[in-house]
Scaffold this active site. Structure first.
Site, short mmCIF file in Angstrom:
data_model
loop_
_atom_site.label_atom_id
_atom_site.label_comp_id
_atom_site.label_asym_id
_atom_site.label_seq_id
_atom_site.Cartn_x
_atom_site.Cartn_y
_atom_site.Cartn_z
N ASP A 262 -58.70 34.54 27.55
CA ASP A 262 -58.58 34.53 26.08
C ASP A 262 -57.61 33.44 25.63
OD1 ASP A 262 -59.11 35.35 23.53
OD2 ASP A 262 -57.70 37.02 23.56
N HIS B 297 -62.84 25.58 24.30
CA HIS B 297 -63.71 26.13 25.33
C HIS B 297 -63.91 25.11 26.46
CE1 HIS B 297 -64.24 29.58 22.91
NE2 HIS B 297 -65.02 29.02 22.01
N LEU C 67 -66.00 32.72 48.28
CA LEU C 67 -65.58 33.44 47.08
C LEU C 67 -66.81 33.73 46.22
CD1 LEU C 67 -62.58 33.03 44.78
CD2 LEU C 67 -64.78 32.64 43.73
#
Ligand code: FPP
Length: 254
Positions: free
Chosen positions: A20, A37, A131
């Protein structure tokens, strides 16, 4: 043991992140929210590399919530384009790093161009094991639970599963969740200063340790991750039980 060496027990196997603060970061720099973003993607790229270095096996990130569809259409479109472009830019590198891309969410709602790029990246990275990067896209936990319910009802109607096998089993829903087969997050990090979960992985976070930071997501770096991991390493996880004395001793040794 030096702090640089990995003590596998104290490194969370699965870290979830609510990324956030992109919008506020951009506004503070006098830029458009979309630029925030863009900087957020760079932060994610850095964080994946750092998570691999730390020995984290699963990283879940909340990239676009079911509620984010209600943002102004220009921002939604810019985010969808950014996601497609980010896959173009980073999918090969992520694959070379051993990352498996694993979307969770209602991806049929994504524009076709973004969805096809995503599905291609999923296919190309399916066998990677260093991962697993779970990406919440058009995701919310309430959507996920409702989606699970639909599947359960369908299986009951087809006679593939019995009602009695589902009732009185607190974990019966797990095979129907988007995270089927993935261990629950050990640590949840939320950047940007808000103190809430915002409909992310509500079922899976039952015993997750929480870490909130004021740092805005585009500023998140190796030091920020280390701070969260250090905090986690000092938690006393009891899972509703009592702690054994020697478990505490081990923590103090570290
Ligand atoms: C929250 O910041 C962030 C988002 C809604 C989007 C997060 C998306 C990315 C970091 C890109 C991910 C890309 C890929 C390829 C997975 P906010 O806009 O709510 O910030 P604010 O609270 O300051 O307004």
């Amino acid at each position: 043991m030096t702090s640089k060496q990995i003590n596998k027990e104290l490194v969370p196997r699965h870290v979830a992140i609510i990324m956030d603060g992109n919008g506020r970061w951009a506004v503070r720099q006098g830029m458009s929210r979309s630029k925030g973003h863009f900087a957020g993607v760079e932060a994610l790229h850095r964080t994946v590399a750092e998570a691999i270095k730390q020995g984290i096996k699963y990283l879940s990130v909340y990239a676009f919530s079911s509620e984010n569809w209600q943002r102004p259409s220009e921002e939604v479109e810019a985010l969808m384009i950014l996601m497609a472009e980010s896959l173009d830019t980073y999918a090969d590198e992520l694959s070379a790093q051993g990352v498996r891309i694993y979307p969770i969410g209602d991806i049929m709602r994504l524009p076709e161009s973004t969805r096809l790029k995503l599905l291609d990246a999923v296919k190309r990275t399916a066998n990677n094991t260093t991962l697993t990067l779970l990406v919440g896209l058009s995701y919310s936990a309430r959507w996920e639970i409702n989606n699970a319910l639909h599947q359960m009802v369908q299986e009951i109607e087809k006679g593939e599963v019995s009602i009695s096998s589902l009732l009185n089993n607190p974990t019966a829903i797990e095979p129907y969740l988007a995270t089927k087969g993935i261990p629950d997050p050990d640590l949840l990090i939320r950047t940007g200063g808000e103190l809430r979960i915002s409909n992310f992985l509500l079922y899976q976070l039952a015993y997750t340790e929480l870490f909130f930071t004021e740092t805005l997501w585009p500023d998140f770096n190796a030091t920020s991750l280390q701070e969260a991991l250090d905090s986690y390493a000092h938690r006393n996880r009891r899972f509703g039980k009592v702690t054994l004395a020697n478990e505490n001793d081990n923590k103090e040794e570290y």
